[in-house]
Design a protein around this motif. Structure first.
Motif, short mmCIF file in Angstrom:
data_model
loop_
_atom_site.label_atom_id
_atom_site.label_comp_id
_atom_site.label_asym_id
_atom_site.label_seq_id
_atom_site.Cartn_x
_atom_site.Cartn_y
_atom_site.Cartn_z
N ASP A 159 0.77 -1.37 0.40
CA ASP A 159 0.38 -0.10 -0.19
C ASP A 159 0.58 0.82 -0.15
OD1 ASP A 159 -1.70 -2.02 -0.27
OD2 ASP A 159 -2.90 -0.76 2.30
N PHE A 216 1.04 4.08 -3.15
CA PHE A 216 0.50 5.74 -2.85
C PHE A 216 2.01 6.25 -3.75
CE2 PHE A 216 1.08 9.02 0.01
CZ PHE A 216 0.17 9.57 -0.66
N PHE A 266 -5.41 3.27 0.06
CA PHE A 266 -5.24 4.71 -0.60
C PHE A 266 -6.03 5.96 -1.66
CE2 PHE A 266 -9.07 2.48 -2.93
CZ PHE A 266 -9.48 3.40 -3.91
N CYS A 267 -4.96 6.25 -2.12
CA CYS A 267 -5.95 8.37 -2.11
C CYS A 267 -6.23 8.15 -3.46
CB CYS A 267 -4.36 9.53 -2.06
SG CYS A 267 -4.88 10.86 -2.83
N VAL A 303 -0.49 6.15 4.45
CA VAL A 303 -2.48 5.31 4.08
C VAL A 303 -2.59 3.91 4.98
CG1 VAL A 303 -2.17 6.76 1.37
CG2 VAL A 303 -0.91 4.18 1.98
N CYS A 332 -4.43 10.89 -5.38
CA CYS A 332 -2.96 11.08 -6.13
C CYS A 332 -3.18 9.53 -6.60
CB CYS A 332 -2.57 10.84 -4.82
SG CYS A 332 -2.32 12.97 -3.89
N GLN A 333 -3.93 8.58 -6.39
CA GLN A 333 -3.96 7.25 -7.28
C GLN A 333 -4.49 7.35 -8.16
OE1 GLN A 333 -2.55 6.11 -3.14
NE2 GLN A 333 -1.93 4.21 -4.44
N ILE A 353 -8.36 9.43 2.58
CA ILE A 353 -7.94 8.33 2.47
C ILE A 353 -8.75 7.48 2.29
CG2 ILE A 353 -6.30 6.17 2.97
CD1 ILE A 353 -4.75 8.82 1.93
N CYS A 384 -5.04 12.79 3.22
CA CYS A 384 -4.46 12.28 2.55
C CYS A 384 -2.60 13.64 2.82
CB CYS A 384 -4.50 12.33 0.99
SG CYS A 384 -2.75 12.54 -0.02
#
Length: 279
Positions: free
Chosen positions: A179, A183, A269-270, A242, A273-274, A257, A250
């Motif tokens: 994870d 991230f 995860f975000c 995360v 950002c992801q 998150i 985040c």
């Protein structure tokens, strides 16, 4: 748990604590921990009088060199080692004790009882397919960006979360650090290997090395019961960005998150950002 950083931390502690000690006898109170040989009494007899002369690691496996043998120890969920004096009370769930001639004892404790030990000829892992099939060692100098890219490009399918957890793909990564790696590299956990750009592959390789090195320096992550050979907790859990941070902002963009499940594993995860991969 434990993952590569935790096992490496245990390895370093044991190397400082037990190398050079001679085993006088072995106590086993839970026979199923010992897989090889299949006779526990034989396991005990084989180790008597031998010097523990090496402690190394491959992926999540501890490798203890003892005379003509290698003791392969897989900690699984909650296995842990500690060095004690013979007069110290034996804690509950202590299943294997290596008694040394100097009056100290290396004790193996495992609340969940999932750990295993295999005593094999020195360096011969042919009877251990899980160890033999491990992928590249991510903290080894040979694990270059090109090697990792080659691993990725061989895969015509497969979500990156699942691939990074696959020990035949890269050795030593588990749920926590996968994870964190995804991230840091800005890759959604459900991104398939063929969908990755060359830049994303390069970022992911750098993230794997960076996250694992930082965690080793901090002594690993004490999320549940992990402690090192000295009984000390790690410090990486205070720097996780995360993992375990669902419903918190985040650290990069401030968006909450998210926690979901990918292939049955809790995944953090975000969503900004992801970003989700395009179909």
């Amino acid at each position: 748990m434990p993952e590569l950083p935790e096992v490496e931390t245990v390895r370093r502690g044991l190397a400082a604590l037990v190398i050079g000690k001679t085993i006088s006898r072995v106590t086993v109170t839970l026979g199923r921990i010992i897989r090889t040989p299949d006779d526990v009494e034989q396991f005990k007899l084989m180790l008597e009088g031998l010097i523990l002369d090496e402690v190394s690691r491959r992926g999540k496996y501890l490798l203890l060199g003892v005379g003509p043998y290698t003791l392969v120890s897989h900690l699984r969920m909650e296995g842990r080692y500690g060095l004690y004096r013979a007069e110290d009370p034996v804690e509950k769930h202590t299943h294997v004790i290596f008694h040394f001639t100097d009056g100290t004892e290396l004790r193996y404790k495992d609340v969940r009882q999932f750990g295993t030990m295999d005593l094999v000829p020195r360096g011969d892992f042919s009877s251990l397919p899980g160890l033999q099939s491990l992928g590249p060692e991510p903290l080894d100098e040979s694990f270059t960006s090109e090697v990792f890219a080659g691993q990725v490009r061989k895969r015509r399918s497969g979500k990156m979360k699942v691939l990074l957890l696959d020990q035949t793909f890269v050795a030593g990564l588990g749920n926590i650090y996968v994870d964190e790696v995804l991230f840091q590299s800005g890759v959604h956990p459900e991104t398939a290997a063929p969908q990755l750009s060359d830049e994303q592959v390069t970022r992911m390789h750098a993230a794997i090395v960076d996250v694992l090195r930082r965690s080793v320096e901090l002594g690993g992550s004490s999320i549940k019961s992990y402690v090192n050979g000295y009984g000390q907790e790690g410090g990486m859990q205070h720097q996780l960005r995360v993992y375990g941070m669902e419903r918190t902002p985040c650290p990069q963009c401030g968006v909450e998150i998210v926690k979901t499940r990918v292939a049955g594993r809790g995944t953090h995860f975000c969503p900004v950002c992801q970003p989700e991969p395009k179909a």
